[in-house]
Design an enzyme around this catalytic site. Sequence first.
Site, PDB file in Angstrom:
ATOM      1  N   SER A 315      17.720  -6.973 -42.690  1.00 11.95           N
ATOM      2  CA  SER A 315      19.108  -7.383 -42.837  1.00 11.95           C
ATOM      3  C   SER A 315      19.530  -8.406 -41.788  1.00 11.95           C
ATOM      4  O   SER A 315      19.046  -9.527 -41.775  1.00 11.95           O
ATOM      5  CB  SER A 315      19.984  -6.137 -42.809  1.00 11.95           C
ATOM      6  OG  SER A 315      21.250  -6.391 -43.337  1.00 11.95           O
ATOM      7  N   ASP A 326      13.491 -21.393 -40.034  1.00  9.24           N
ATOM      8  CA  ASP A 326      13.808 -22.586 -40.815  1.00  9.24           C
ATOM      9  C   ASP A 326      14.184 -23.773 -39.931  1.00  9.24           C
ATOM     10  O   ASP A 326      13.877 -24.920 -40.258  1.00  9.24           O
ATOM     11  CB  ASP A 326      14.958 -22.294 -41.775  1.00  9.24           C
ATOM     12  CG  ASP A 326      14.510 -21.548 -43.018  1.00  9.24           C
ATOM     13  OD1 ASP A 326      13.317 -21.182 -43.088  1.00  9.24           O
ATOM     14  OD2 ASP A 326      15.341 -21.330 -43.919  1.00  9.24           O
ATOM     15  N   LYS A 340      15.733  -7.243 -46.947  1.00 11.77           N
ATOM     16  CA  LYS A 340      17.063  -6.951 -47.461  1.00 11.77           C
ATOM     17  C   LYS A 340      17.941  -8.185 -47.293  1.00 11.77           C
ATOM     18  O   LYS A 340      18.327  -8.553 -46.201  1.00 11.77           O
ATOM     19  CB  LYS A 340      17.708  -5.773 -46.729  1.00 11.77           C
ATOM     20  CG  LYS A 340      19.093  -5.471 -47.294  1.00 11.77           C
ATOM     21  CD  LYS A 340      19.839  -4.469 -46.486  1.00 11.77           C
ATOM     22  CE  LYS A 340      21.230  -4.316 -47.049  1.00 11.77           C
ATOM     23  NZ  LYS A 340      22.018  -5.568 -46.934  1.00 11.77           N
TER      24      LYS A 340
END
Length: 461
Positions: A315, A326, A340
């Site tokens: 999460s 990224d 999740k």
Amino acid sequence: MPASSSFHPAPRRLRQLAVSVPLSLALLGGGLPAVAEEMPRETAPTQAEGLPLDELRTFAEVFERIKRTYVDEVDDRTLLKNAMRGMLEGLDPHSSYLDQQDWQDLRENTDGEFGGIGIEVGMEDDGKLTIIAPIDDTPASRAGLQPRDVILKIDNTPLDGLPMSEAVKLMRGDAGSRIRLLILSEGADMPREVVLERAIIKSSSVTHRLLDPGYGYLRISQFQSATGDEARTALAQLRKDNDATSLKGLVLDLRNNPGGLLSAAVEISDLFLSNGRIVYTQGRLPDSELSFSAKADTPADDIPLIVLINGGTASAAEIVSGALQDQRRAIIMGTDSFGKGSVQTVMPLGNGDGLKLTTALYFTPSGRSIQAEGIQPDVEVVRGRLERDTRRDFSVREADLDGRLDNANGESEAVQSKAPTSPVVAESDYQLGEALNLLKGMNVLDRSAALEAVAPATPDQ
């Protein structure tokens, strides 16, 4: 979902959204939703849509038969609340009805103070109550409870067939009271009994220490309302402990971090990013579409960084890992995370209760949804000591949960301690030792070249 997809910028007055770990519980403190403003009501169904009259008649028939023939008398209020609970829990593993006690527990957990033993649990498909992760510095972690341990009995109550919410209530209690758990560990032939003393769980979500001169360690066990401030203070203390000089490298440990507040995940990411998007969310309603970006005021944007993850990283912890991956700000090391990628909003109801409802999916800066897939590390390192341990470090993931959402991409107390030397680190924690070795290697090589070698640029999506 491509990164170019449109989304609405965050409004000035933001709801706090929650990114909670699967089946996160008030007992536990991880994956904790925040109280949100009430969502705008959607328009009522049109006359053409109508209501499913046959199903409503069947519901009334079931309701009446339970009232008339069930072995014990059941009042109407209980039946209706149970119906609402079932309606929400049938949607996905993270939506649920919150009575006033649940609501109070949730608020306590978000603030990082609650009563219990300090574990994150989930219900497997076979109905077994399984530990996802013990919370650091709690009775559970001190007793040696581990991920994948199955709880068979609480005191004299067997858990077979007992709803998880009831099991959680059994584990809660006054600080100082004792609780007996019957635990079956993975690979063990026989269960063992563990006696714990309940405590008020009020601990910092951040710990830190120097691993070697110049190399710091920052552990975040969950994302609470104060986590961002605690981490900023810890970074300043690490610099002070390092003779007031800049660190040569930092390990950010998010292993077995079950999640927490989205706002805290954004704050932690912003400690290491000076620009660019951190995360965005998309849902059916316009005001569930938010975007969060890094601010220029960043205390640690130039420190070489390695992030440790594993199957218990879920999460909000995955938001941080995905953003740093990224943005090519850090090397992600360890094993695949939990997966999740959904956002829960907590909404108050008129009777004083509330509901926790999945309202959006979140996406990493490049547009990746990690729902039921997780974050893949740039460098895979399984747990172990001096020799490679090929066992999975955590086998329960979002994709294993019954009723989970499919992937939107179309695929299915700051603690001071004496700084140990790197051999000691490697002996006690193989993954951490490897992270420290890689950080030292990055200081020998050009940092950008090292990043390119282990984490090639992510292609446009």
